[in-house]
Design an enzyme around this catalytic site. Structure first.
Site, PDB file in Angstrom:
ATOM      1  N   TYR A  55      52.147  41.978  41.535  1.00  0.00           N
ATOM      2  CA  TYR A  55      50.565  41.712  40.924  1.00  0.00           C
ATOM      3  C   TYR A  55      49.621  42.935  42.111  1.00  0.00           C
ATOM      4  O   TYR A  55      49.545  42.882  42.678  1.00  0.00           O
ATOM      5  CB  TYR A  55      49.450  40.712  41.360  1.00  0.00           C
ATOM      6  CG  TYR A  55      49.540  39.330  40.383  1.00  0.00           C
ATOM      7  CD1 TYR A  55      50.722  39.478  39.118  1.00  0.00           C
ATOM      8  CD2 TYR A  55      49.565  38.215  40.629  1.00  0.00           C
ATOM      9  CE1 TYR A  55      51.024  38.245  38.977  1.00  0.00           C
ATOM     10  CE2 TYR A  55      49.455  37.269  39.964  1.00  0.00           C
ATOM     11  CZ  TYR A  55      50.345  37.147  39.171  1.00  0.00           C
ATOM     12  OH  TYR A  55      51.242  36.178  38.510  1.00  0.00           O
TER      13      TYR A  55
ATOM     14  N   HIS B 226      59.196  33.309  40.566  1.00  0.00           N
ATOM     15  CA  HIS B 226      58.038  34.164  39.243  1.00  0.00           C
ATOM     16  C   HIS B 226      58.514  33.742  37.839  1.00  0.00           C
ATOM     17  O   HIS B 226      57.862  32.849  36.878  1.00  0.00           O
ATOM     18  CB  HIS B 226      58.188  34.871  39.620  1.00  0.00           C
ATOM     19  CG  HIS B 226      56.777  35.889  38.841  1.00  0.00           C
ATOM     20  ND1 HIS B 226      56.221  36.791  39.706  1.00  0.00           N
ATOM     21  CD2 HIS B 226      55.701  35.303  37.618  1.00  0.00           C
ATOM     22  CE1 HIS B 226      54.294  36.598  38.575  1.00  0.00           C
ATOM     23  NE2 HIS B 226      54.372  35.716  38.052  1.00  0.00           N
TER      24      HIS B 226
ATOM     25  N   PRO C 293      44.522  30.200  32.253  1.00  0.00           N
ATOM     26  CA  PRO C 293      43.720  29.003  31.595  1.00  0.00           C
ATOM     27  C   PRO C 293      42.729  29.284  30.767  1.00  0.00           C
ATOM     28  O   PRO C 293      42.269  28.357  29.982  1.00  0.00           O
ATOM     29  CB  PRO C 293      43.550  27.970  33.170  1.00  0.00           C
ATOM     30  CG  PRO C 293      42.871  29.512  33.890  1.00  0.00           C
ATOM     31  CD  PRO C 293      44.232  30.235  33.238  1.00  0.00           C
TER      32      PRO C 293
HETATM   33  N1  LIG Z   1      52.890  32.672  36.499  1.00  0.00           N
HETATM   34  C1  LIG Z   1      53.323  34.340  35.523  1.00  0.00           C
HETATM   35  O1  LIG Z   1      53.798  34.578  34.680  1.00  0.00           O
HETATM   36  C2  LIG Z   1      50.954  34.019  36.076  1.00  0.00           C
HETATM   37  C3  LIG Z   1      51.263  34.920  34.440  1.00  0.00           C
HETATM   38  C4  LIG Z   1      49.655  35.618  34.171  1.00  0.00           C
HETATM   39  C5  LIG Z   1      49.025  34.561  34.967  1.00  0.00           C
HETATM   40  N2  LIG Z   1      48.835  34.417  36.140  1.00  0.00           N
HETATM   41  C6  LIG Z   1      48.466  33.774  37.126  1.00  0.00           C
HETATM   42  O2  LIG Z   1      47.112  33.708  36.534  1.00  0.00           O
HETATM   43  C7  LIG Z   1      46.194  33.865  37.068  1.00  0.00           C
HETATM   44  C8  LIG Z   1      45.131  33.656  35.909  1.00  0.00           C
HETATM   45  O3  LIG Z   1      45.115  34.243  33.992  1.00  0.00           O
HETATM   46  P1  LIG Z   1      44.661  35.340  34.471  1.00  0.00           P
HETATM   47  O4  LIG Z   1      43.741  36.157  34.986  1.00  0.00           O
HETATM   48  O5  LIG Z   1      45.656  36.177  33.354  1.00  0.00           O
HETATM   49  O6  LIG Z   1      44.008  34.821  32.322  1.00  0.00           O
HETATM   50  P2  LIG Z   1      42.421  33.843  32.655  1.00  0.00           P
HETATM   51  O7  LIG Z   1      42.706  33.379  33.834  1.00  0.00           O
HETATM   52  O8  LIG Z   1      43.135  33.204  31.251  1.00  0.00           O
HETATM   53  O9  LIG Z   1      41.690  35.113  32.222  1.00  0.00           O
HETATM   54  C9  LIG Z   1      40.906  35.706  33.651  1.00  0.00           C
HETATM   55  C10 LIG Z   1      39.713  36.336  32.937  1.00  0.00           C
HETATM   56  O10 LIG Z   1      38.841  35.489  32.680  1.00  0.00           O
HETATM   57  C11 LIG Z   1      37.322  36.145  33.046  1.00  0.00           C
HETATM   58  N3  LIG Z   1      36.605  34.464  33.134  1.00  0.00           N
HETATM   59  C12 LIG Z   1      37.259  34.578  34.611  1.00  0.00           C
HETATM   60  N4  LIG Z   1      36.499  33.077  34.370  1.00  0.00           N
HETATM   61  C13 LIG Z   1      35.523  33.057  33.850  1.00  0.00           C
HETATM   62  C14 LIG Z   1      33.820  32.747  33.551  1.00  0.00           C
HETATM   63  N5  LIG Z   1      33.872  31.786  34.503  1.00  0.00           N
HETATM   64  N6  LIG Z   1      33.253  33.632  33.212  1.00  0.00           N
HETATM   65  C15 LIG Z   1      33.331  34.479  32.392  1.00  0.00           C
HETATM   66  N7  LIG Z   1      34.427  34.922  33.082  1.00  0.00           N
HETATM   67  C16 LIG Z   1      35.518  34.817  33.527  1.00  0.00           C
HETATM   68  C17 LIG Z   1      37.773  37.328  34.121  1.00  0.00           C
HETATM   69  O11 LIG Z   1      36.816  37.967  34.003  1.00  0.00           O
HETATM   70  P3  LIG Z   1      36.499  39.102  34.909  1.00  0.00           P
HETATM   71  O12 LIG Z   1      37.846  40.199  35.843  1.00  0.00           O
HETATM   72  O13 LIG Z   1      35.310  39.873  34.802  1.00  0.00           O
HETATM   73  O14 LIG Z   1      36.067  38.770  36.486  1.00  0.00           O
HETATM   74  C18 LIG Z   1      39.373  37.368  34.036  1.00  0.00           C
HETATM   75  O15 LIG Z   1      39.225  38.582  33.538  1.00  0.00           O
HETATM   76  C19 LIG Z   1      46.162  34.793  37.095  1.00  0.00           C
HETATM   77  O16 LIG Z   1      45.354  35.747  37.999  1.00  0.00           O
HETATM   78  C20 LIG Z   1      47.392  34.978  38.202  1.00  0.00           C
HETATM   79  O17 LIG Z   1      47.312  34.159  39.134  1.00  0.00           O
HETATM   80  C21 LIG Z   1      50.708  33.656  35.802  1.00  0.00           C
END
Ligand SMILES: NC(=O)c1ccc[n+]([C@@H]2O[C@H](COP(=O)([O-])OP(=O)(O)OC[C@H]3O[C@@H](n4cnc5c(N)ncnc54)[C@H](OP(=O)(O)O)[C@@H]3O)[C@@H](O)[C@H]2O)c1
Length: 287
Positions: A57, A132, A213
């Site tokens: 990241y 990963h 999520p």
């Molecule tokens: N293992 C893997 O291959 C893999 C791949 C992708 C992600 N991940 C992990 O999973 C985590 C979560 O996935 P993601 O970050 O891709 O997507 P996500 O959690 O589905 O969405 C993240 C976005 O949602 C917004 N958000 C979150 N909570 C909110 C709320 N209560 N109200 C309004 N907006 C909200 C945030 O906005 P703001 O930025 O404006 O705060 C953020 O940019 C990542 O951070 C990472 O640690 C792992």
């Protein structure tokens, strides 16, 4: 300190909602350093005791460990009990000069990546180290063998995998001698294809951490428009559709621990509230 509902990863209890730190290191999305620190502190102050990161990241390939260093700095500056926080990182993804993603599952690479993450996080042992993404050119058991060696050497306290199918989860648990602590796969209202892996984790008592999520960076904001049933329950309950989404995921099985991403304090404070939201059977049936 706020106490949220907790769930288990191995023998460690963590808040049922974690913080996904990735949005704070994505080119074109990432906030300035001060806002990132405020976001991580807001999560910790709201009772979040699980932070998910990865060496990969980073806004570009020259700054591998960017997100891990950010978390280490935030924890250093936080006034609370840092031993109560589980930092989960990952290795096995590489970044290319064009901003792309690649994989390297060779055991020697995984071990070197772990050493680099230990330095970036500034710790003697990593709380949860996750492989990963499978590398199709390396037998999975060889890659996971590196995690077993890292566990045995005490460099990592718990081992997990990510983006693994059910056969790979069973194989990883076997190679690790029954010590597979977590599986991190994509799961959200728009992506439900990992239900078999979630069910297997529930059966084996392995923590399941849904990634993206809320639908992913750049898409999460549209959750309520794309999945109207979530918005309707949110309106009736007086909470956000994001909270309803995370509560729905928590209701899938007691092993589920969503890790919603955030780059703003408001997001993480709202998401943490989902740990206290219980949906009724009727509401769940509608989702
Ligand atoms: N293992 C893997 O291959 C893999 C791949 C992708 C992600 N991940 C992990 O999973 C985590 C979560 O996935 P993601 O970050 O891709 O997507 P996500 O959690 O589905 O969405 C993240 C976005 O949602 C917004 N958000 C979150 N909570 C909110 C709320 N209560 N109200 C309004 N907006 C909200 C945030 O906005 P703001 O930025 O404006 O705060 C953020 O940019 C990542 O951070 C990472 O640690 C792992």
């Amino acid at each position: 300190m706020v106490r949220l509902q907790t769930r288990a990863i191995g023998d460690v209890r963590v808040s049922a909602i974690g913080l996904g730190a990735m949005p704070m290191s994505v080119r074109g999305h990432m906030p300035n350093g001060a806002q990132s620190i405020r976001t991580i502190h807001a999560a910790l102050d709201a009772g979040v005791t699980l932070i998910d990161t990865a060496d990969a990241y980073t806004p570009d390939h020259t700054a591998i460990g960017h997100n891990e260093r950010l978390i280490a700095t935030a924890l250093d500056q936080w006034g609370g009990d840092r031993d109560s926080v589980l930092v989960a990182t990952k290795g096995g993804h590489t970044r290319t000069s064009g901003g792309g993603w690649d994989v390297d599952g060779r055991p020697e690479y995984i071990k070197a990546a772990c050493d680099r993450s230990l330095k970036a996080l500034g710790v003697d042992a990593i709380g949860l180290y996750q492989h990963h993404r499978p590398d199709p050119t390396v037998p999975y058991e060889e890659t996971i063998g590196a995690l077993r060696d890292l566990l045995d050497a005490g460099k990592i306290r718990m081992a997990g995998v990510s983006n693994a199918d059910t056969a790979q989860i069973r194989l990883a648990n076997e190679v690790l001698g029954g010590r597979l602590a977590s599986v991190q796969n994509e799961f959200s209202p728009r992506f439900r294809a990992s239900e078999p892996e979630l069910s297997l984790c529930a059966e084996l008592g392995i923590a399941f951490l849904p990634w993206s999520p809320l639908g992913g960076i750049g898409q999460a904001h549209a959750l309520g428009n794309r999945h109207v049933a979530f918005a309707e329950i949110a309106a009736a309950r007086g909470v956000s559709p994001f909270q309803v989404c995370l509560a729905w995921e928590l209701a899938q099985a007691p092993v589920v621990i969503p890790i919603p991403g955030a780059s703003r304090p408001e997001s993480v404070i709202d998401s943490a509230g989902a740990a206290g939201l219980t949906l009724s059977e009727d509401e769940l049936a509608g989702l």
